[in-house]
Structures are given as structure tokens and as C-alpha cells.
Design a protein around this motif. Structure first.
Motif, PDB file in Angstrom:
ATOM      1  N   ILE A   1       0.666  -1.175  -0.017  1.00 46.41           N
ATOM      2  CA  ILE A   1       0.210   0.024   0.007  1.00 46.41           C
ATOM      3  C   ILE A   1       0.867   1.287  -0.036  1.00 46.41           C
ATOM      4  CG2 ILE A   1      -1.697   1.355   1.412  1.00 46.41           C
ATOM      5  CD1 ILE A   1      -2.234  -1.593   2.498  1.00 46.41           C
ATOM      6  N   VAL A   2       0.953   1.801  -1.356  1.00 45.45           N
ATOM      7  CA  VAL A   2       2.010   2.994  -1.242  1.00 45.45           C
ATOM      8  C   VAL A   2       1.140   4.382  -1.102  1.00 45.45           C
ATOM      9  CG1 VAL A   2       3.593   4.162  -2.990  1.00 45.45           C
ATOM     10  CG2 VAL A   2       3.452   1.873  -3.076  1.00 45.45           C
ATOM     11  N   CYS A   3       1.747   5.025  -0.048  1.00 43.17           N
ATOM     12  CA  CYS A   3       1.118   6.371   0.096  1.00 43.17           C
ATOM     13  C   CYS A   3       1.936   7.690  -0.830  1.00 43.17           C
ATOM     14  CB  CYS A   3       1.542   6.462   1.530  1.00 43.17           C
ATOM     15  SG  CYS A   3       0.685   5.476   2.466  1.00 43.17           S
ATOM     16  N   THR A   4       1.476   8.289  -1.744  1.00 39.88           N
ATOM     17  CA  THR A   4       2.201   9.219  -2.232  1.00 39.88           C
ATOM     18  C   THR A   4       2.441  10.439  -1.547  1.00 39.88           C
ATOM     19  OG1 THR A   4       0.016  10.272  -2.995  1.00 39.88           O
ATOM     20  CG2 THR A   4       0.993   8.696  -4.548  1.00 39.88           C
ATOM     21  N   HIS A   5       1.558  10.479  -0.438  1.00 42.47           N
ATOM     22  CA  HIS A   5       1.993  11.626   0.870  1.00 42.47           C
ATOM     23  C   HIS A   5       1.067  11.163   1.839  1.00 42.47           C
ATOM     24  CE1 HIS A   5      -0.989  13.559  -1.795  1.00 42.47           C
ATOM     25  NE2 HIS A   5      -1.341  14.373  -0.689  1.00 42.47           N
ATOM     26  N   ALA A   6       1.365  12.152   2.991  1.00 43.08           N
ATOM     27  CA  ALA A   6       0.651  11.655   4.187  1.00 43.08           C
ATOM     28  C   ALA A   6      -0.189  12.442   4.385  1.00 43.08           C
ATOM     29  CB  ALA A   6       1.404  11.573   5.292  1.00 43.08           C
ATOM     30  N   HIS A   7      -1.037  13.723   3.539  1.00 40.54           N
ATOM     31  CA  HIS A   7      -2.318  14.105   3.671  1.00 40.54           C
ATOM     32  C   HIS A   7      -3.335  12.989   4.223  1.00 40.54           C
ATOM     33  CE1 HIS A   7      -1.170  18.031   1.754  1.00 40.54           C
ATOM     34  NE2 HIS A   7      -0.587  18.025   2.863  1.00 40.54           N
ATOM     35  N   ASN A   8      -4.165  13.444   5.083  1.00 40.80           N
ATOM     36  CA  ASN A   8      -5.015  12.459   5.761  1.00 40.80           C
ATOM     37  C   ASN A   8      -6.194  11.681   4.726  1.00 40.80           C
ATOM     38  OD1 ASN A   8      -6.880  14.808   5.830  1.00 40.80           O
ATOM     39  ND2 ASN A   8      -8.497  13.436   6.520  1.00 40.80           N
ATOM     40  N   ASP A   9      -6.472  12.693   3.691  1.00 37.08           N
ATOM     41  CA  ASP A   9      -7.214  11.940   2.693  1.00 37.08           C
ATOM     42  C   ASP A   9      -6.572  11.121   1.915  1.00 37.08           C
ATOM     43  OD1 ASP A   9      -6.015  14.367   1.771  1.00 37.08           O
ATOM     44  OD2 ASP A   9      -7.331  13.988  -0.079  1.00 37.08           O
ATOM     45  N   HIS A  10      -5.414  10.768   2.055  1.00 35.74           N
ATOM     46  CA  HIS A  10      -4.600   9.853   1.081  1.00 35.74           C
ATOM     47  C   HIS A  10      -4.244   8.690   1.925  1.00 35.74           C
ATOM     48  CE1 HIS A  10      -3.994  12.072  -2.646  1.00 35.74           C
ATOM     49  NE2 HIS A  10      -4.640  13.237  -2.063  1.00 35.74           N
ATOM     50  N   ILE A  11      -4.285   8.606   3.253  1.00 30.94           N
ATOM     51  CA  ILE A  11      -3.845   7.481   3.973  1.00 30.94           C
ATOM     52  C   ILE A  11      -4.634   7.081   5.171  1.00 30.94           C
ATOM     53  CG2 ILE A  11      -1.381   8.354   4.027  1.00 30.94           C
ATOM     54  CD1 ILE A  11      -1.795   9.456   6.815  1.00 30.94           C
ATOM     55  N   ASP A  12      -5.996   7.696   5.060  1.00 32.26           N
ATOM     56  CA  ASP A  12      -7.084   7.423   6.336  1.00 32.26           C
ATOM     57  C   ASP A  12      -7.431   5.954   6.280  1.00 32.26           C
ATOM     58  OD1 ASP A  12      -8.401   7.765   4.141  1.00 32.26           O
ATOM     59  OD2 ASP A  12      -9.625   9.346   5.086  1.00 32.26           O
ATOM     60  N   ALA A  13      -7.518   5.176   5.143  1.00 27.63           N
ATOM     61  CA  ALA A  13      -7.818   4.161   5.060  1.00 27.63           C
ATOM     62  C   ALA A  13      -6.865   2.879   5.231  1.00 27.63           C
ATOM     63  CB  ALA A  13      -8.794   3.592   4.108  1.00 27.63           C
ATOM     64  N   ALA A  14      -5.557   3.363   5.061  1.00 27.51           N
ATOM     65  CA  ALA A  14      -4.339   2.461   4.950  1.00 27.51           C
ATOM     66  C   ALA A  14      -4.086   1.495   6.079  1.00 27.51           C
ATOM     67  CB  ALA A  14      -2.936   3.489   4.849  1.00 27.51           C
ATOM     68  N   PRO A  15      -4.397   1.966   7.403  1.00 25.94           N
ATOM     69  CA  PRO A  15      -3.897   0.964   8.379  1.00 25.94           C
ATOM     70  C   PRO A  15      -4.898  -0.103   8.185  1.00 25.94           C
ATOM     71  CG  PRO A  15      -3.673   2.904   9.445  1.00 25.94           C
ATOM     72  CD  PRO A  15      -4.054   3.351   7.881  1.00 25.94           C
ATOM     73  N   GLU A  16      -6.381   0.128   8.159  1.00 28.26           N
ATOM     74  CA  GLU A  16      -7.509  -0.846   8.032  1.00 28.26           C
ATOM     75  C   GLU A  16      -7.150  -1.751   6.763  1.00 28.26           C
ATOM     76  OE1 GLU A  16     -12.207  -1.376   7.414  1.00 28.26           O
ATOM     77  OE2 GLU A  16     -11.582   0.479   7.949  1.00 28.26           O
ATOM     78  N   LEU A  17      -6.841  -0.991   5.493  1.00 27.55           N
ATOM     79  CA  LEU A  17      -6.430  -2.129   4.299  1.00 27.55           C
ATOM     80  C   LEU A  17      -5.346  -3.061   4.811  1.00 27.55           C
ATOM     81  CD1 LEU A  17      -7.173  -2.592   1.570  1.00 27.55           C
ATOM     82  CD2 LEU A  17      -5.595  -0.845   0.767  1.00 27.55           C
ATOM     83  N   ALA A  18      -4.447  -2.387   5.553  1.00 24.36           N
ATOM     84  CA  ALA A  18      -3.202  -3.391   5.762  1.00 24.36           C
ATOM     85  C   ALA A  18      -3.501  -4.497   6.667  1.00 24.36           C
ATOM     86  CB  ALA A  18      -2.190  -2.531   6.427  1.00 24.36           C
ATOM     87  N   ASP A  19      -4.558  -4.081   7.518  1.00 24.28           N
ATOM     88  CA  ASP A  19      -5.084  -5.293   8.633  1.00 24.28           C
ATOM     89  C   ASP A  19      -5.780  -6.270   7.587  1.00 24.28           C
ATOM     90  OD1 ASP A  19      -3.792  -3.898  10.621  1.00 24.28           O
ATOM     91  OD2 ASP A  19      -5.815  -2.927  11.324  1.00 24.28           O
ATOM     92  N   ARG A  20      -6.567  -5.905   6.708  1.00 26.45           N
ATOM     93  CA  ARG A  20      -7.287  -6.882   5.947  1.00 26.45           C
ATOM     94  C   ARG A  20      -6.583  -7.716   4.875  1.00 26.45           C
ATOM     95  NH1 ARG A  20     -12.936  -5.552   4.264  1.00 26.45           N
ATOM     96  NH2 ARG A  20     -13.969  -4.002   5.783  1.00 26.45           N
ATOM     97  N   THR A  21      -5.492  -7.036   4.434  1.00 26.82           N
ATOM     98  CA  THR A  21      -4.645  -7.762   3.465  1.00 26.82           C
ATOM     99  C   THR A  21      -3.399  -8.231   3.753  1.00 26.82           C
ATOM    100  OG1 THR A  21      -3.840  -5.639   2.628  1.00 26.82           O
ATOM    101  CG2 THR A  21      -5.766  -6.069   1.655  1.00 26.82           C
ATOM    102  N   GLY A  22      -2.816  -7.564   5.150  1.00 25.48           N
ATOM    103  CA  GLY A  22      -1.683  -8.143   5.272  1.00 25.48           C
ATOM    104  C   GLY A  22      -0.594  -7.447   4.675  1.00 25.48           C
ATOM    105  N   ALA A  23      -0.707  -6.514   3.946  1.00 22.37           N
ATOM    106  CA  ALA A  23       0.195  -5.692   3.214  1.00 22.37           C
ATOM    107  C   ALA A  23       0.830  -4.794   3.734  1.00 22.37           C
ATOM    108  CB  ALA A  23      -0.424  -4.979   1.615  1.00 22.37           C
ATOM    109  N   PRO A  24       2.180  -4.275   3.563  1.00 20.79           N
ATOM    110  CA  PRO A  24       2.802  -3.227   4.134  1.00 20.79           C
ATOM    111  C   PRO A  24       2.398  -1.939   3.769  1.00 20.79           C
ATOM    112  CG  PRO A  24       4.286  -4.371   2.741  1.00 20.79           C
ATOM    113  CD  PRO A  24       3.016  -5.033   2.618  1.00 20.79           C
TER     114      PRO A  24
END
Length: 209
Positions: free
Chosen positions: A60-83
Motif C-alpha cells: 500500500i503505497v502512500c504518495t504523501h501523508a495528507h489524511n485523505d490519502h492515508i486514512d484507510a491505509a491501516p485498515e486495508l493493511a490489516d485486511r490484506t496483510g500488506a505493508p
């Protein structure tokens, strides 16, 4: 199966410097029928996971860390096991949204990520945010620009952690040097091409975009 680009739009809010705005974000998937990389896990982990289906998420690649680009990243990581991958210069922004959960690994300029037989090169393009990156995928004639470059101009630089001269330099040196037919897949709104944006560089500078 050849690598391809898939796209979905998710909706939510962007918050910074005490303000909050409704936004629609582009989420990009690069891969094939077996594996994908997710670029910018915005707002809706369930919708992104549905688009992924049963495929392996390599990152799961974040182009930057404004909240609208990363807010779902931890949950998606938990769902998929992806870093979750983020350039370290954006950690102060990341911590505003996820103070108790760090990214899993760092992105670095020139780093190459592989998925479905194609390579994605990380280009550090600060300006919109200190750790902003773009991903260049030559085999697909594609650039994933996050909020660094849009159809019509650079990303916004009027808020904390941003700097207009820096984003212009990033675009000039790192992006407009790419082939003119490179399709720019943006963080919001429509796609464009490097060739379409290149003639407007001086105009952006004169306007102070």
C-alpha cells in the motif's frame, strides 16, 4: 496476464490547519489477476478491498501523508496483510492522522517496486508535502502523481508543510523530463499527460499557482 491499471474513486474529507473539506480521491491499483499494488488508500478500506478481490496486495503505497490519502491505509493493511509504505519526510503529517500506528517501511527516491512483471520507480517530489512521491511505470507509460501534478497545474502549496518553489522544481526536474506520452494518473480529478502539462510550466511560475 499483463499488468494493468485499475481505478476507483472514494469520498471523504481532507483536514489540515484547522479546516476540513469534502473531497473525492482517486485510488489506483496496478497489477494483474494475481497481485496488485494499491496507491493511496483513501477513505474506504472496504471498497478498496472489494476492488482488490482475492488478489495479493504487495504494498500500500502512500504518495504523501495528507489524511485523505492515508486514512484507510491501516485498515486495508490489516485486511490484506500488506505493508504500508511512506517517505519518511512525511512522518509528521502521518502522525496527525495515525499517532499510534507507524508505516511499515520507508519509500526512497529511486527505489523500485515490482508487481505483475512491471517495475515502479519512486520519484521523490517534495513541495505539496515534504515526503511527496510519484511512481513512474515505464512499461505502462504511466505516472502516478499523487497531489504533485494535476491536469492544469501543480498541487496546492498554501498550507502547512508545503512550498511552491519546491513543487515547481520537483515538477520541472523530475516529471517534465519524462516522455511526453506518459499518462499522469492524479490523486484527484482527471488524468493528463506530461506532454499536455509541459508547455505551461512558465505560466504556473508567473501565476504563482
Amino acid at each position: 496476464m499483463a499488468a494493468r491499471i485499475e481505478h476507483l474513486v472514494t469520498s471523504g474529507t481532507f483536514s489540515l490547519d484547522g479546516g476540513t473539506w469534502d473531497v473525492d480521491n482517486n485510488v489506483w491499483l496496478v497489477g494483474d489477476d494475481h497481485e496488485v499494488v494499491v496507491i493511496d488508500a483513501a477513505h474506504d478500506a472496504e471498497a478498496i478491498a472489494a476492488a482488490v478481490g482475492g488478489r495479493r496486495v504487495r504494498a500500500i503505497v502512500c504518495t504523501h501523508a495528507h489524511n485523505d490519502h492515508i486514512d484507510a491505509a491501516p485498515e486495508l493493511a490489516d485486511r490484506t496483510g500488506a505493508p504500508v509504505l511512506l517517505h519518511p519526510d512525511d512522518l509528521p503529517l502521518w502522525k496527525q492522522t495515525h499517532p499510534d500506528r507507524a508505516p511499515d517501511a520507508e519509500l526512497a527516491d529511486g527505489q523500485v517496486l515490482a508487481v505483475a512483471g512491471v517495475e515502479m520507480t519512486v520519484l521523490h517530489t517534495p513541495g505539496h508535502a515534504p515526503g511527496a512521491v510519484c511512481l513512474h511505470v515505464p512499461a505502462l507509460s504511466a505516472l502516478f502523481s499523487g497531489d504533485t501534478l494535476f491536469a492544469g497545474g501543480p498541487g496546492a502549496t498554501g498550507r502547512s508543510y508545503s512550498h511552491f518553489p519546491t513543487i515547481v522544481e520537483s515538477i520541472r526536474e523530475r516529471l517534465l523530463t519524462l516522455p511526453a506520452d506518459t499518462v499522469v494518473h492524479t490523486g484527484h480529478g482527471e488524468t493528463t499527460t506530461i506532454g499536455a502539462e509541459s508547455p505551461h510550466l512558465q505560466e504556473w511560475i508567473d501565476r504563482g499557482f
